[in-house]
Design a protein around this motif. Structure first.
Motif, PDB file in Angstrom:
ATOM      1  N   PRO A 151       3.244  -4.007   3.710  1.00 57.89           N
ATOM      2  CA  PRO A 151       4.525  -3.506   3.165  1.00 57.89           C
ATOM      3  C   PRO A 151       4.639  -3.668   1.646  1.00 57.89           C
ATOM      4  CG  PRO A 151       4.851  -5.490   4.510  1.00 57.89           C
ATOM      5  CD  PRO A 151       3.443  -5.059   4.705  1.00 57.89           C
ATOM      6  N   ASP A 152       3.913  -4.656   1.101  1.00 58.96           N
ATOM      7  CA  ASP A 152       3.979  -4.865  -0.364  1.00 58.96           C
ATOM      8  C   ASP A 152       3.061  -3.915  -1.122  1.00 58.96           C
ATOM      9  OD1 ASP A 152       4.308  -8.477  -0.018  1.00 58.96           O
ATOM     10  OD2 ASP A 152       5.796  -6.845  -0.180  1.00 58.96           O
ATOM     11  N   PHE A 153       2.321  -3.078  -0.383  1.00 58.27           N
ATOM     12  CA  PHE A 153       1.292  -2.270  -1.053  1.00 58.27           C
ATOM     13  C   PHE A 153       1.684  -0.782  -1.024  1.00 58.27           C
ATOM     14  CE2 PHE A 153      -2.817  -1.888  -2.862  1.00 58.27           C
ATOM     15  CZ  PHE A 153      -3.261  -0.638  -2.478  1.00 58.27           C
ATOM     16  N   HIS A 154       1.612  -0.144  -2.181  1.00 59.86           N
ATOM     17  CA  HIS A 154       1.917   1.307  -2.255  1.00 59.86           C
ATOM     18  C   HIS A 154       0.610   2.074  -2.478  1.00 59.86           C
ATOM     19  CE1 HIS A 154       5.504  -0.889  -3.985  1.00 59.86           C
ATOM     20  NE2 HIS A 154       5.894  -0.464  -2.788  1.00 59.86           N
ATOM     21  N   PRO A 155       0.184   2.900  -1.532  1.00 59.52           N
ATOM     22  CA  PRO A 155      -1.112   3.588  -1.642  1.00 59.52           C
ATOM     23  C   PRO A 155      -1.110   4.687  -2.697  1.00 59.52           C
ATOM     24  CG  PRO A 155       0.033   4.314   0.331  1.00 59.52           C
ATOM     25  CD  PRO A 155       0.880   3.275  -0.285  1.00 59.52           C
ATOM     26  N   VAL A 156      -1.065   4.272  -3.958  1.00 60.10           N
ATOM     27  CA  VAL A 156      -1.103   5.267  -5.055  1.00 60.10           C
ATOM     28  C   VAL A 156      -2.485   5.242  -5.702  1.00 60.10           C
ATOM     29  CG1 VAL A 156       1.361   5.134  -5.526  1.00 60.10           C
ATOM     30  CG2 VAL A 156      -0.215   3.578  -6.698  1.00 60.10           C
ATOM     31  N   LEU A 157      -2.858   6.389  -6.288  1.00 59.73           N
ATOM     32  CA  LEU A 157      -4.155   6.506  -6.949  1.00 59.73           C
ATOM     33  C   LEU A 157      -3.945   6.430  -8.459  1.00 59.73           C
ATOM     34  CD1 LEU A 157      -7.130   6.980  -6.075  1.00 59.73           C
ATOM     35  CD2 LEU A 157      -6.771   9.412  -6.574  1.00 59.73           C
ATOM     36  N   THR A 158      -4.632   5.482  -9.104  1.00 62.58           N
ATOM     37  CA  THR A 158      -4.518   5.339 -10.560  1.00 62.58           C
ATOM     38  C   THR A 158      -5.688   6.057 -11.222  1.00 62.58           C
ATOM     39  OG1 THR A 158      -3.520   3.168 -10.267  1.00 62.58           O
ATOM     40  CG2 THR A 158      -4.444   3.659 -12.450  1.00 62.58           C
TER      41      THR A 158
END
Ligand code: 57M
Length: 357
Positions: A151-158
């Motif tokens: 839940p603390d992790f947002h699957p975004v691509l940097t």
């Protein structure tokens, strides 16, 4: 662990207050791992020699026959000093540290089995490439799912050097994370072909990710640098510090002429750890920059095998590329130190990307 034991006593013993700082615990973890490796190293080398756990050397390729029988599985030294130090100095209630520890230990077991088979059979053929790849992929996929469902992790691509564009890729994160973890593990494995050649860039990468993890885990710094804030990422800086410390201790014995090789138990585990940390702090693409030496080593093999299969001709005198320079007559140490210098440059370029956007 020490954080949970000593910080509550900070009111009574003022000196314990320092243990709340991640910077202090990262430095302490580095020195603890280094100390453990220094102390255990000589004993391990003697023990491996007694058990005749020596490296079988292939006939083909550059002349490494003099290295025949060099104690291998030195990765056990790195992993032991790393894991003891992390358990001592990190806060053990965070999921991310346990995710990295699980992957690192899992890949270490896989590498140990591979090394054990090579040594007991006296040949450089250990577990089949297919079996090794399947287990690596399975473990990496499980870890990727654990990360993505946190839940603390947002699957975004940097994307390096690109500001204000971090697309949420959702479940696509899972195959990308799996690819990065398995790819980095195998890339470090291929690179580990000369004394000190793999551990140098591993430590430089870990040092770079130490800084990136600390930044990602600090909401003010993450905001200032405009990078994704990852709650709990600061604990990964402690892991990276212990990895640098354990790596330095191992390098003391792996420096040419090596008294100890890390073995697959080391190369697979350390590569997997770097890949996992890169995914957790959203620096998966930057890993390809920091770990550029590993990328070039792997590409040299892909190009060589593809060219050989398609045209019957070699592009390099021998792949991976460190053997090409050996065939050119460069001394081993010169190749290794020059690859370290390239690694340091790439680490600095990676860090500069935080501002050059
Ligand atoms: C990992 N392992 C070293 C040590 C270390 C497809 C092909 C490119 C695969 C590749 C391969 O087999 N890679 C395996 C590299 C090996 O090191 C052991 O393995 C552990 C890491 N996994 O910890 O236990 C040898 O490397 C030397 N070494 C040192 N110092 C160190 O600190 O000197 C290692 C660590 C050790 C020691 O000699 O035995 C390795 O090289 O196998 N294959 C190759 O890399 C081979 N290249 C090749 O076949 N090229 C062909 C292909 C691509 C078509 C070509 O170019 O034509 C070379 N490796 C060996 N001999 N050993 C060349 C032939």
């Amino acid at each position: 662990m020490l954080y949970h034991l000593l910080y509550p006593l900070a009111d009574q013993v003022g000196g314990f207050n320092v243990i709340r700082y991640i910077t202090f615990r990262t430095a302490a973890a580095t020195l603890t791992a280094l100390f453990i490796a220094f102390v255990v190293g000589p004993w391990l080398i003697r023990r491996l020699a007694e058990l005749r756990i020596g490296q079988p050397i292939r006939e083909i390729g550059p002349d490494h026959q003099a290295k025949q029988g060099t104690p291998t599985m030195g990765g056990l030294l790195i992993l032991a000093s790393l894991l003891v130090s992390v358990l001592l100095w990190s806060e053990l209630d965070g999921r991310f540290v346990w995710i990295v520890i699980t992957l690192t230990a899992g890949y270490g077991v896989l590498g140990f089995i591979d090394d054990y088979r090579k040594v007991t059979r006296g040949s450089s053929a250990g577990i089949s490439a297919r079996t090794k790849f399947l287990w690596q992929t399975l473990l990496a996929t499980l870890v990727a799912i654990a990360i993505t469902t946190d839940p603390d992790f947002h699957p975004v691509l940097t994307i390096p050097f690109v500001k204000d564009f971090r697309p949420d890729i959702g479940w696509l994160y899972i195959p990308i994370a799996t690819f990065v973890i398995v790819g980095t593990s195998n890339a470090v494995n291929l690179t580990d072909g000369l004394d000190g050649l793999a551990i140098g860039p591993v430590m430089i990468s870990a040092g770079t990710f130490l800084i990136l993890s600390y930044a990602a885990g600090n909401v003010m710094i993450a905001d200032y640098l405009n990078i994704e804030y990852v709650a709990g990422a600061g604990q990964l800086a402690i892991f990276c510090g212990a990895l640098v410390g354990g790596g330095l201790g191992f390098l003391w014995f792996n420096a040419s002429p090596a008294q100890l090789f890390m073995g697959d138990v080391g190369s697979l585990a350390l590569g997997g750890a770097l890949g996992t940390i890169a995914m957790l702090i959203h620096q998966e693409i930057l890993l390809a920059v920091v770990g550029g030496v590993f990328v070039v080593e792997t590409l040299s093999v892909v190009i060589q095998v593809a060219s050989f299969k398609l045209t019957g001709r070699r592009v390099f005198l021998m792949a991976p590329i460190h053997h090409h320079y050996e065939k050119l007559g460069w001394p081993e140490q010169k190749i290794v130190v020059r690859f370290w210098i390239v690694s340091i440059i790439l680490g600095l370029v990676a860090l500069s990307s935080l501002k050059l956007r």
